[in-house]
Design a protein around this motif. Sequence first.
Motif, mmCIF file in Angstrom:
data_model
loop_
_atom_site.group_PDB
_atom_site.id
_atom_site.type_symbol
_atom_site.label_atom_id
_atom_site.label_comp_id
_atom_site.label_asym_id
_atom_site.label_seq_id
_atom_site.Cartn_x
_atom_site.Cartn_y
_atom_site.Cartn_z
ATOM 1 N N GLU A 223 8.363 8.892 -37.823
ATOM 2 C CA GLU A 223 9.782 8.906 -37.450
ATOM 3 C C GLU A 223 9.959 8.285 -36.070
ATOM 4 O OE1 GLU A 223 11.617 12.872 -38.020
ATOM 5 O OE2 GLU A 223 9.704 13.331 -38.971
ATOM 6 N N PHE A 224 11.036 7.540 -35.968
ATOM 7 C CA PHE A 224 11.444 6.997 -34.669
ATOM 8 C C PHE A 224 12.895 7.389 -34.443
ATOM 9 C CE2 PHE A 224 13.903 3.637 -32.535
ATOM 10 C CZ PHE A 224 13.326 3.702 -31.275
ATOM 11 N N ARG A 225 13.187 7.842 -33.236
ATOM 12 C CA ARG A 225 14.551 8.248 -32.908
ATOM 13 C C ARG A 225 14.873 7.788 -31.491
ATOM 14 N NH1 ARG A 225 14.059 13.409 -33.859
ATOM 15 N NH2 ARG A 225 14.469 13.052 -36.065
ATOM 16 N N ASP A 226 16.034 7.185 -31.342
ATOM 17 C CA ASP A 226 16.474 6.734 -30.023
ATOM 18 C C ASP A 226 17.927 7.141 -29.840
ATOM 19 O OD1 ASP A 226 15.832 4.828 -27.601
ATOM 20 O OD2 ASP A 226 17.827 4.250 -28.306
ATOM 21 N N ASP A 227 18.212 7.789 -28.727
ATOM 22 C CA ASP A 227 19.565 8.259 -28.411
ATOM 23 C C ASP A 227 19.851 7.858 -26.974
ATOM 24 O OD1 ASP A 227 21.858 9.759 -27.712
ATOM 25 O OD2 ASP A 227 21.361 11.335 -29.138
ATOM 26 N N ALA A 228 20.852 7.014 -26.790
ATOM 27 C CA ALA A 228 21.135 6.487 -25.455
ATOM 28 C C ALA A 228 21.706 7.529 -24.516
ATOM 29 C CB ALA A 228 22.104 5.304 -25.566
ATOM 30 N N GLY A 229 22.294 8.614 -25.063
ATOM 31 C CA GLY A 229 22.885 9.637 -24.218
ATOM 32 C C GLY A 229 24.182 9.171 -23.565
ATOM 33 N N LEU A 316 26.105 13.705 -18.887
ATOM 34 C CA LEU A 316 26.701 14.632 -19.836
ATOM 35 C C LEU A 316 25.744 14.917 -20.991
ATOM 36 C CD1 LEU A 316 29.247 16.212 -20.673
ATOM 37 C CD2 LEU A 316 29.993 14.155 -21.884
ATOM 38 N N LYS A 317 24.983 13.921 -21.369
ATOM 39 C CA LYS A 317 24.007 14.079 -22.444
ATOM 40 C C LYS A 317 22.780 13.250 -22.105
ATOM 41 C CE LYS A 317 23.318 13.352 -27.410
ATOM 42 N NZ LYS A 317 23.857 12.703 -28.635
ATOM 43 N N ALA A 318 21.617 13.867 -22.174
ATOM 44 C CA ALA A 318 20.379 13.177 -21.835
ATOM 45 C C ALA A 318 20.030 12.138 -22.894
ATOM 46 C CB ALA A 318 19.238 14.183 -21.689
ATOM 47 N N ALA A 319 19.298 11.126 -22.486
ATOM 48 C CA ALA A 319 18.791 10.123 -23.423
ATOM 49 C C ALA A 319 17.474 10.599 -24.024
ATOM 50 C CB ALA A 319 18.596 8.793 -22.707
ATOM 51 N N LEU A 320 17.183 10.098 -25.212
ATOM 52 C CA LEU A 320 15.960 10.487 -25.919
ATOM 53 C C LEU A 320 15.361 9.268 -26.600
ATOM 54 C CD1 LEU A 320 15.299 13.510 -28.222
ATOM 55 C CD2 LEU A 320 15.118 11.230 -29.191
ATOM 56 N N ARG A 349 10.392 10.995 -24.972
ATOM 57 C CA ARG A 349 10.873 10.795 -23.605
ATOM 58 C C ARG A 349 12.337 11.203 -23.525
ATOM 59 N NH1 ARG A 349 10.232 5.511 -19.772
ATOM 60 N NH2 ARG A 349 8.195 6.517 -19.564
ATOM 61 N N ASN A 350 12.622 12.097 -22.606
ATOM 62 C CA ASN A 350 14.000 12.416 -22.247
ATOM 63 C C ASN A 350 14.266 11.860 -20.859
ATOM 64 O OD1 ASN A 350 13.577 15.459 -23.949
ATOM 65 N ND2 ASN A 350 15.145 13.990 -24.486
ATOM 66 N N ARG A 351 15.468 11.364 -20.664
ATOM 67 C CA ARG A 351 15.839 10.849 -19.344
ATOM 68 C C ARG A 351 17.271 11.276 -19.043
ATOM 69 N NH1 ARG A 351 14.659 4.749 -17.060
ATOM 70 N NH2 ARG A 351 15.201 5.186 -14.878
ATOM 71 N N PHE A 352 17.490 11.748 -17.838
ATOM 72 C CA PHE A 352 18.838 12.157 -17.469
ATOM 73 C C PHE A 352 19.046 11.984 -15.969
ATOM 74 C CE2 PHE A 352 16.087 15.851 -17.894
ATOM 75 C CZ PHE A 352 16.184 16.484 -16.666
ATOM 76 N N ALA A 353 20.271 11.684 -15.633
ATOM 77 C CA ALA A 353 20.662 11.524 -14.228
ATOM 78 C C ALA A 353 21.263 12.833 -13.747
ATOM 79 C CB ALA A 353 21.661 10.390 -14.080
ATOM 80 N N ALA A 354 20.768 13.322 -12.635
ATOM 81 C CA ALA A 354 21.242 14.599 -12.095
ATOM 82 C C ALA A 354 22.066 14.352 -10.827
ATOM 83 C CB ALA A 354 20.065 15.534 -11.848
ATOM 84 N N GLU A 355 21.819 15.122 -9.786
ATOM 85 C CA GLU A 355 22.727 15.149 -8.640
ATOM 86 C C GLU A 355 22.615 13.907 -7.749
ATOM 87 O OE1 GLU A 355 20.438 17.385 -9.318
ATOM 88 O OE2 GLU A 355 21.408 19.326 -9.678
ATOM 89 N N ASP A 356 23.760 13.544 -7.174
ATOM 90 C CA ASP A 356 23.756 12.652 -6.019
ATOM 91 C C ASP A 356 23.282 13.451 -4.802
ATOM 92 O OD1 ASP A 356 24.944 10.197 -7.139
ATOM 93 O OD2 ASP A 356 26.699 11.463 -7.449
ATOM 94 N N VAL A 357 23.122 12.768 -3.683
ATOM 95 C CA VAL A 357 22.661 13.426 -2.458
ATOM 96 C C VAL A 357 23.861 13.955 -1.678
ATOM 97 C CG1 VAL A 357 21.518 13.094 -0.239
ATOM 98 C CG2 VAL A 357 20.578 12.046 -2.312
ATOM 99 N N LEU A 358 23.877 15.265 -1.460
ATOM 100 C CA LEU A 358 24.935 15.887 -0.672
ATOM 101 C C LEU A 358 24.435 16.059 0.756
ATOM 102 C CD1 LEU A 358 27.763 17.260 -0.725
ATOM 103 C CD2 LEU A 358 26.543 19.424 -1.031
ATOM 104 N N LEU A 359 25.048 15.346 1.680
ATOM 105 C CA LEU A 359 24.722 15.453 3.098
ATOM 106 C C LEU A 359 25.794 16.319 3.744
ATOM 107 C CD1 LEU A 359 23.805 11.696 3.710
ATOM 108 C CD2 LEU A 359 22.233 13.605 3.280
ATOM 109 N N SER A 360 25.421 17.554 4.058
ATOM 110 C CA SER A 360 26.440 18.501 4.522
ATOM 111 C C SER A 360 26.846 18.262 5.966
ATOM 112 C CB SER A 360 25.916 19.935 4.346
ATOM 113 O OG SER A 360 25.827 20.256 2.986
#
Length: 944
Positions: A223-229, A316-320, A349-360
Amino acid sequence: MIDMRGVLCTLLAGSSMVGLCAPAWAQAANAAPEASAEQPADIIVTGSRTIANGNNSPTPVTVVTTDSLQNVRPASLTDSLQVLPVFSGSRGLSSNPSATGTTGGGNGTAAQLNLRNIGAQRNLVLMDGRRVPPTSFTNIVDADVIPQMLIKRVDLVTGGVSAVYGSDAVSGVVNFITDTGFNGLKAQAQAGISSRSDDATHEIGLAWGTRIGESSHFEISYEFRDDAGISRRSDREWFNRTVIAGNGTTVPYFAIPYATLPSQPFGGRITCGATCAINGQYFASNGVLSPLVTGTTYAGTTTQSGGPGGYYDTALKAALNMHQVFARFDTDLSDNIHAFALVGANFKRNRFAAEDVLLSSVTLSRSNVLLSPTYAAQMPSATFTLGEMFNQNARLDVIADSRQITASAGLTGKFGGASWSLDYTHGDARLTTVVGNNLNNQKLSAALDAVAGPNGPVCYAATQAATAAAYANCVPLNLFGPSAASAAATDYIFDDTRSVSSTRQDDVNASISGSPFDTWAGPVAMALSGEYRSQSFDQTSDGTPSMVADCTNLRWNCTTASATTAATPLLVNTFAPSPKISMNVWEAAIEATVPLLKDVPFAANLDVTGAARYTKYNTVGGYATWKGGFNWAINDDLRFRGTISRDIRAPTLYDLFGPTTVSYNNYTDTKTNTSAFLPQFNQSNSGLTAEIGHTKTIGAVYKPHFVPGLSFAVDYYDINITNAIVTLQGTAAQIQSGCNNAGVQLYCDLIVRNSSGVVVNYIQKPINLARIRTSGVDFEVNYQGQLFGRPLSLRGLAAYQPHIRYIQPSVPTIDQGGVAFGSNGITASPSWRLTGTLSYKLTDAIRIDLMERWRNRLAISGDPTVTFAPDSGTIRPYAQTSVNVSVSVAPHYEFFFNVQNLFDAAPPAANLTGTAGTPGQRNGFASTDDVVGRYFVAGVKIKM
């Protein structure tokens, strides 16, 4: 002729370590078994090791075929399963991606199945009755390891069955049943895209099986599965960055839509004192200050609605991307002995973008060469501070690469009238987590101190003899504007770090079962079982919590450890290395089913079952579990069933011995009602012991003979877990209340303050502290018949779970039943969940499948002591409809077109309490709702 009754009686009397079970067919109240004449019967969950028919199981069993799931939701099998009401607390690609916390386990988007919404670690995942090895240090199985192309159905036991299937089966068992007799070739290919032209998916699957001679069989699948997220939450118009502000007491919690942080706008905001003419202004464009025009303000919080403030915009949704292979061979060694061997591998492989850098509040010099001299001249002090949401290609980029390999081999056979089995399973899971754009605080400190050099701006540390070599590559970072930083400076301050964790498990099972004697109502079935398994975990990391910044010749934003201050950590996101830690477990069990009545008034049959198991961990000691049940068929139409059990769930290796990790976020101190960007230390606890669960179920199955094909099932359950392991977080409002208001030292120890009473860090750790109590009712109705002479299938599943109570000392009891959000790893769940499906063949070639899902109105919080402002404490009900049309062409080809969320129902935007400082970062919707929107899938299936 061997007297099998004598043999088995001798074994039962003299052995404590013999085997698991005889293979047994199971079916739910609605489903017929799918036996293969070419293979011995599969081991299938019935809730009992000795019962040969799931219709007679005392434990509630739900059977779903792979085809029925994917006809209405053509996605991964694990994703399709989550439409069932019992799985509403499961995790997947859209489950608030994270990596470094223990919930994520290095990959927070793994497919984690969660029965009864009391934690994925409290149910067992099996394949053909054998325990699937864990795939992360959290001891949770990423169910995507299951070979979807060769799974014919999934059997769900929704009751405590630790005495039958082993420790950890507190809330039940999910058993994936392989089509071990598959012959021929099947293939499928499909592609999908959302109505917004994103989240493209592509899937290809192949499976082939054949007989070899008269007694052997081989099958293989790929099986091969690709999800762009979906890379940003802002890609959905309904996502309005709603956060919940207030404290729930003196200031009732209230919702802020389109939330922003005015102190950290994207261009940077200057704070230089009340006498400073440009104090509070921000860089609306590169190098140019503008007055900050506020959005809608609210008393008691600096977070605003609208305005030029900053905010996060995480995936919002991780890539796979996944490749999976599976192969199985079996053969008859003799008339009475059958052997099998299988191997499966999953590369995901899962890939996801998380936080930007918060400079307080970074400190900068007014003589910074990148700052306009006009502005510098207006500053009364030598330094000033700047707050900014730095988002120039700065989002945390997490790649979780999983390599999961499972191999199993075994023998089954008959000896006289008994059945026996012996099998061995090895699992090896390696998870490599690469954290890209991991902020290096030492480099950041150097890059923020820009001075004039002979050829332009340079870093101050690069001009000092003692540190010039170390900072020769330093590039000054310009924060004075939304896009003022150069690509070279951005590249300089970020590192890519890598951690590699390995989890291994070896599992040996043996069994013997049969009927040693009869009662007046029929044969007594008995089984002996024994199991040994060992598990180990280790982890390497090149970005660890112990790494601290070297502050030599760094003038600002870098702190060397002292008696009153902590050292500046080198990296914002870290994984701690761990030496190899391991444990081993011995288990032995006995089970019996005893018929008491048969073919008498009000009892077509009455059976009672009993099971007992002893489990010995070398880490937490020995525990006994047991189970009793009854199955009472009044007649062919009506049957009652019930169970009572004692179950256990042991702490994981990581719970006990895991290394301390550190995560950073903007946390609120409810004592002072202030927020700050602070570290949280995530610790293990070697003093943990096992959880103890007590479960009761009672139910009925009704199949009226006057309506062929119709059946009803209803089951009540009550689960009470004592000594429950809960993760206590000092950042949680409930824990802070227990410290501030009740003075509980255990809770206060999780909030570390300096001598001035200011929080310097928080602690998170697992503790045997809570009691978890939940109860509810499951409903199921099925109909297989005809409409206008054409085949019609209807199925309705409903779950009513009004309460999931987490009871801890000196703090309010949290009830997550009917709640949208949870923290500290505590899942929330709708109190009503409904899924209905319809399948109808319009013609011999055309079939239509419909699915409707619904959940009830939800509360924002399960804390009964807090108050909400009007219209802020609940979110509305949610429903979605899906439709599938399939067309069979010739005997081997089926084309289908599927629309998920046909009416593009948008989930109501909401959030959990305590999120005022993190708009756009996590949550924003109830986890059971669909975040993608209308989605189109087209594909073809081939069977030969």
